[in-house]
Enzyme design. Structure first.
Site, PDB file in Angstrom:
ATOM      1  N   CYS A 134       0.831  -1.210   0.000  1.00  0.00           N
ATOM      2  CA  CYS A 134       0.000   0.000   0.000  1.00  0.00           C
ATOM      3  C   CYS A 134       0.861   1.253   0.000  1.00  0.00           C
ATOM      4  O   CYS A 134       0.465   2.285  -0.547  1.00  0.00           O
ATOM      5  CB  CYS A 134      -0.947  -0.021   1.194  1.00  0.00           C
ATOM      6  N   HIS A 177      -1.397   0.932   7.598  1.00  0.00           N
ATOM      7  CA  HIS A 177      -1.870   0.915   6.206  1.00  0.00           C
ATOM      8  C   HIS A 177      -1.792   2.327   5.644  1.00  0.00           C
ATOM      9  O   HIS A 177      -2.042   3.311   6.353  1.00  0.00           O
ATOM     10  CB  HIS A 177      -3.306   0.400   6.152  1.00  0.00           C
TER      11      HIS A 177
END
Length: 1235
Positions: A50, A305
């Site tokens: 990510c 994330h």
């Protein structure tokens, strides 16, 4: 690539061997999903990428960077096809970036893949696919690009767009001399801690000055002395694109751990950098920058994330939002009537205009459901008919394709429809439920999107404020100079600036995707039906069965489930040319009894999806009335049930045998239970059904007479259920002795009886039916009869259970029932010679010695009132042993010799000896009652430290009077290594339990070997118990009687010599301390240290005691406990303190508890930090020991794996402990040389 899997011809037939079972359809790999309503593509996450996806999307939405990269053609970067050629210089990273950007712009897929790009980075392991820091990646990627573009026209791409300079100046207050140093930057790193926002941080960095005065003067080169000065920094050159990295992660030096700064940190959408620049004479617009990307991190410093908020500068995406319920719909004057807006014609035209005037028919229904929140069938079908039929009726507006799979608006009506739509679009979307998107004024507002890997969602500009603080907050900021203007032709034009070869590649890829989606759509809407042809079946034994074979009776038909039932019926008519008369299609299912028809299919206008026919469904084709002249009952009520019926067998002469037989029978589920008696030709009887409530399903319950008219289903019977039939005129073990029927009885089962009488017989093993209430005597007599042995055995035989290892256990009394004897059904019994013991007798096993091999035990039957002495005599006589120097011990549960039976005049019953127990004949006469026989060992710490210099080597006298145990994992000292202990056997002594410890030492000193040691007195001996062949518990009080130590009757004592007498208190802990020799990984000889645990028992207390003992400062020592079994040292630190959440008090670590469990005799390693700063406590011997343990564990693991492979037994996966955090690794991108 898909072969003929997606043929256009939907109706294909094959004769399949259906009897082998239904086929497993392999689902083809579906093509990527198309873009969602935003018309923007995300990037798939490869596991932890990510951070990479967020940065790539930022670069992609930087049009100047993207177009500059696109301007480099194959003549400069090379071709993909030449990348494996040794002499070709193919700049693979820029090429892969170009292709990725082209896919993000033009390829109609929900998310692009970065697999090819990461391969070009040289990321072949899983390490790079884990999460890394995006700020680190930004610098590494720019460096890799600069290296890759050397020698091309784009060699200065990164420099032109992102390079800036900072100048640091120091101005002398005396001579005004300016000393300056210039630094380059690609991103500005700013502090977050104790700063309110970006402008505040820039002010601290580039406006405020640092003054050198007082004790912190500056040495001026011109003045050549220390003077007052001022230090400052300014931005000298600003790049077109300014990247700002926020220092969210810091280190707490108190807790010694990293943490994330989550405080509020503001940043503006537009910023004026003029106050922070060295040159301020330019126009103000030169210093204005607009925010266009925010990379956000959610989580902590060890994981989380990334996603990114991006401003769509070129308006490439579709920026729409759901309308808020709180807002009024529209002005009522501008609204048409609700009925007009709600007309399906208007809504369908609106959907088609949104979808570029072309959409598959089945997707049109899904879009309608998404728009209005209700399906076509529920809202419009009753009034307007099926959707496809509605489109056909309005052919002046809608044009269906030849196969009716897609629909579009007619050209002559599209203009009118478009004007209608523009006139009514606002009303339509306002009338939709909140789930459907509405149109917004997207021209005046900046278009922001939240790109989270594959998902792209529109957001409002004000949503950025939510990322100022918290665990999910901004981590990198990207600004662009406000003067940068985009050309008009680039607006909403994703093809702008893309080179021709990539345009052609993407166009071809889109065509291929559309083809694959069409093929996949066709495959997903095709299913297989199994047609069972009625003329090929007959009704037999309660169900339908093929007359000849499944091959001729079953046809497999592949059909499009979007077609109607009438289409299916017509296709079957065409296939079955021989069919005459009516044709009825019914859903059938294969049940254990055969094939059964459940329901007929009606409504030819319904599609197969609407009829809820499943893939692989069985369809019975017949006339709807009879099969082979037999009228067929249909439905779930009369479903055939295959039941297992148990009843007593009848011999040829009509006599009832004891053998219970089991036979299958089929009955309709709606038939009465009593019909089973008619089927078995039993005029009157009782039916037992299996009781579900009984544990293990071993119980039966009789059906009352009044319930005999209930159906099988009402009684809860289903396929595979068992029922037991009992004839009312039978008199056997299924009835109670009072010959009355009971409402509950135990399940009949069988026992296996083997002939072990050493007599010849035709059968070696028989199976005897019994219940848990059957007497053992009855089973024995039945076994003798069925084994056809002599009847005389009835008076001289017994039954003995056989365990899983084949060992015969003690005989079972005849008077016991199987339940009382604790015999399970299916057990094996041996028929043996000899009577079973009576209720007053005991059947015992006995063997000589403590090391008993399986199968070597002898057997004896004695009265339970016999004394231990007489029992010992009988066993000695039967085993042929002579003499009186023997005693008995009972074998304990772990098959080891237990406590001796000391009370020789007590009876076996009084000592709780039971049948089946094993007694051991142990050599040696027991001491008199109240006396102990104690083996004495000599405990000598090896080495010269603090011990008797006159001691001889214990091994010198081993052959003459003793034996040596070497416990290699015991405490103690052995010169330069921790812990090796030798125990030397000296002899046995007999002593009263009332004698004191000092008297035991005195008596031990009379043993002959003690004369060689020259111990002055018992006070110079330290006594330990022996546990697992090494010293265990320290016996500290000389005047305490042995009885109070609770030593047991198998106690062994080892004695350790002392230089002088000692008097240890109950709270004193005796420790072996050894000082580590610096640089040698060894220890000095051990010294005994007495630590009073009553003064606290904490790490700090012990550290202070050790420091005082060795005359060292307490802060200059480190100590650790040695665990010899593991070859490990556990440091003992006074800083190991826990803080409870409630009381907020420091909880001390008490060393006598977990994890140290400090006790007498433990080894404590001591490190002098003044001369030894090594963190390690281990020795070379520890390394060797650990390696040996590892090899042993590996050998055990390999042997277990080999055993598992041989037995083909798959172990269930054990609960995996939490893995420790993996060490952080650096990130790198591998680039070839292009210089």
């Amino acid at each position: 690539m898909f072969g003929d899997l997606f043929e256009e011809e939907y109706s294909t037939v094959s004769n399949n061997q259906y009897g082998k079972g239904k086929k497993l359809k392999t689902k083809a790999l579906e093509p990527p999903a198309p873009r969602e309503f935003t018309n923007l593509s995300g990037i798939r996450n490869q596991g932890g990428t990510c951070y990479l996806n967020s940065l790539l999307q930022t670069l992609h939405f930087t049009p100047e960077f993207r177009e500059a990269l696109f301007s480099l053609g194959p003549e400069e970067l090379g071709l993909f096809e030449d990348k494996d050629k040794p002499d070709a210089k193919v700049r693979i990273i820029p090429l892969q970036l170009q292709r990725l950007f082209a896919q993000l712009l033009l390829l109609d897929q929900e998310a692009a893949s970065t697999a090819d790009l990461t391969d070009s980075f040289g990321w072949t392991s899983n390490e790079e696919m884990r999460q890394h820091d995006v700020q680190e990646l930004n610098r590494i990627l720019f460096s890799a690009l600069e290296t890759s573009l050397v020698g091309t026209s784009g060699h200065d791409l990164i420099y032109r767009l992102y390079h800036g300079t900072i100048v640091n100046q120091i101005v002398c207050k005396e001579c005004k001399n300016v000393s300056e140093r210039q630094e380059d930057f690609l991103d500005l790193t700013v502090a977050v801690k104790n700063v309110s926002g970006l402008e505040d941080a820039l002010w601290n960095m580039y406006v405020e000055e640092e003054v050198f005065d007082c004790d912190n003067l500056y040495h001026c080169g011109t003045c050549d002395r220390l003077v007052k000065a001022a230090k400052s920094a300014k931005l000298r050159k600003l790049p077109p694109f300014l990247t700002v990295s926020l220092l969210r992660f810091n280190f707490d030096f108190v807790k010694c751990e990293r943490y994330k700064e989550t405080s509020c940190y503001t940043f503006p959408l537009r910023i004026n950098l003029k106050p922070f620049c060295e040159q301020s004479e330019l126009d103000d617009l030169e210093y204005i920058y607009d925010l266009f990307s925010v990379i956000i991190h959610k989580g902590g410093c060890y994981g989380g994330h990334y996603h990114v908020y991006i401003k769509d500068v070129d308006h490439l995406g579709n920026w729409q939002f759901q309308e808020e319920k709180s807002k009024p719909d529209v002005n009522l004057k501008d609204l048409q009537s609700e009925e007009e807006i709600d007309h399906p014609l208007m809504i369908l035209k609106a959907i088609l205009l949104e979808e570029n005037n072309l959409i598959p028919v089945d997707q049109l229904g899904q879009k309608l459901l998404k728009k209005i929140g209700i399906s076509w069938n529920k809202k419009y079908r009753k009034q307007h008919g099926p959707l496809r039929k509605f489109l056909q009726l309005h052919s002046q507006i809608f044009l269906l394709s030849s196969d009716e799979s897609t629909v579009r608006l007619l050209k002559n009506s599209s203009l009118q429809a478009e004007s209608d739509f523009q006139r009514n679009d606002q009303q339509i979307f306002k009338m939709l439920p909140p789930e459907s998107p509405g149109l917004n004024n997207s021209i005046s507002c900046p278009h922001w999107f939240d790109i989270n890997d594959s998902k792209v969602q529109p957001i409002r500009e004000k949503d950025i404020e939510q990322q100022f603080q918290g665990k999910e907050s901004a981590y990198m900021l990207f600004y662009r100079k406000s003067q940068l203007q985009r050309p008009p032709e680039a607006r909403a034009n994703p093809r702008y600036g893309v080179p021709c070869h990539l345009l052609n590649e993407m166009d071809a890829a889109n065509i291929e995707l559309q083809t694959k989606r069409a093929e996949c759509d066709s495959a997903n809407n095709t299913f297989e039906l199994h047609l069972h042809l009625g003329p090929q079946y007959h009704f037999f034994n309660g169900a339908l069965h093929p007359v000849v074979s499944q091959t001729e009776s079953v046809w497999d038909l592949t059909f499009d489930k979007r077609k109607t039932l009438g289409d299916l019926r017509q296709s079957i008519f065409q296939l079955l040319e021989f069919w005459e008369g009516d044709m009825v299609l019914s859903v059938a299912k294969l049940v254990p009894a055969g094939l059964h028809i459940y329901q007929s299919l009606g409504g030819d206008e319904l599609t197969l999806c609407e009829t809820e026919i499943a893939d692989g469904e069985d369809i019975f084709v017949w006339n709807g009335v009879e099969v082979g002249g037999v009228h067929i009952q249909t439905g779930i009520d009369c479903e055939p049930l295959l039941l297992n019926v148990l009843h007593l067998d009848t011999s040829s002469d009509g006599e009832k045998c004891c053998q219970v037989i089991e036979s299958p029978h089929v009955f309709p589920a709606n038939a009465e239970v009593g019909t089973v008696l008619t089927a078995l030709a039993i005029p009157a009887g009782v039916i037992f059904i299996n009781s579900a409530g009984c544990p293990g399903g071993e119980g039966w319950t009789a059906i009352p007479k009044e319930d005999m008219r209930k159906t099988f289903r009402e009684q809860g019977l289903r396929n595979g259920s068992s029922i037991l039939i009992q004839d009312s005129h039978d008199d056997n073990s299924l009835l109670t002795k009072e010959e009355k029927w009971v409402t509950s009885m135990n399940e009949i089962d069988w026992l296996h009886v083997k002939n072990l009488c050493q007599l010849e017989s035709e059968e070696k093993q028989v199976k005897i039916s019994a219940t848990v209430n059957t007497m053992v005597f009855d089973i024995r007599i039945k076994a003798i009869k069925e084994l056809k042995l002599m009847k005389e055995l009835a008076d001289n035989s017994c039954l003995r259970p056989i365990d899983r290892n084949g060992k015969l256990l003690c005989p079972v009394p005849d008077s016991y029932t199987l339940k009382e004897a604790e015999l399970k059904m299916g057990s094996s019994l041996g028929l043996c010679l000899g009577k079973a013991p009576s209720s007053s007798q005991l059947f015992l096993f006995f063997a000589m010695g403590s090391d008993v091999q399986p199968g070597t035990e002898m057997e004896i039957v004695v009265e339970e009132t016999i004394s231990v002495r007489d029992c010992l005599k009988l066993m000695l006589k039967k085993s042929g042993l002579q003499g009186d120097a023997w005693h008995l011990r009972k074998m304990d549960w772990c098959y080891e010799a237990g406590e001796p039976l000391c009370e020789e005049d007590a009876t076996l019953k009084e000592l709780l000896i039971c049948s089946g127990d094993t007694l051991l004949l142990i050599e040696g006469q027991l001491p008199p009652l109240g006396f102990l026989k104690v083996p004495i060992w000599w405990y000598q710490l090896q080495g010269p430290s603090g011990h008797w210099e006159s001691h001889q080597d214990q091994t010198n006298c081993t052959s003459s009077w003793g034996r040596v145990w070497r416990a290699t994992s015991s405490q103690g000292a052995s010169g330069n290594e921790p812990a090796q202990v030798s125990l030397l056997y000296l002899g046995d002594i007999e002593i009263s339990e009332d004698a004191t410890l000092a008297e035991l030492k005195s008596q031990a000193m009379t043993l002959p070997p003690f004369l060689e040691f020259g111990v002055p007195s018992p006070a110079h001996l330290r006594a330990w118990t022996v546990e697992r062949k090494r010293p265990g518990r320290l016996l500290r009080t000389d005047r305490q009687p042995l009885r109070e130590y609770k030593l047991g009757r198998r106690i062994e004592i080892c004695l350790e010599p002392l230089q002088k007498g000692e008097n240890l208190g109950p709270q004193d802990v005796l420790l072996r301390t050894q000082v580590r020799i610096p640089g040698e990984r060894t220890y000095a000889p051990a010294l005994d240290l007495v630590w009073n645990a009553a003064q606290g028992g904490t790490a700090g207390s012990l550290r202070q005691r050790v420091a005082d003992f060795y005359r060292l400062p307490v802060e200059k020592i480190e100590i650790a406990k040695y665990f010899p079994e593991k070859f490990e040292w556990l440091p003992i630190s006074s800083w190991n303190q826990q803080i409870t959440k409630r009381k907020k008090k420091k909880k001390q670590d008490y060393l006598q508890g977990a994890p140290y469990y400090l006790k007498d005799g433990d080894t404590i390693g001591v490190k002098n930090l003044l001369i030894d700063d090594d963190d390690d406590f281990s020795t070379i011997r520890d390394d060797t020991g650990k390696e040996k343990q590892k090899q042993r564990a590996l050998g055990r693991r390999k042997s277990q794996e080999a055993l598992h492979e041989q037995s083909s037994y798959i172990l269930s996966s054990a609960e995996t402990p939490a893995r420790p955090r993996a060490p952080e690794t650096s990130l790198s991108i591998h680039v070839g040389s292009f210089r």
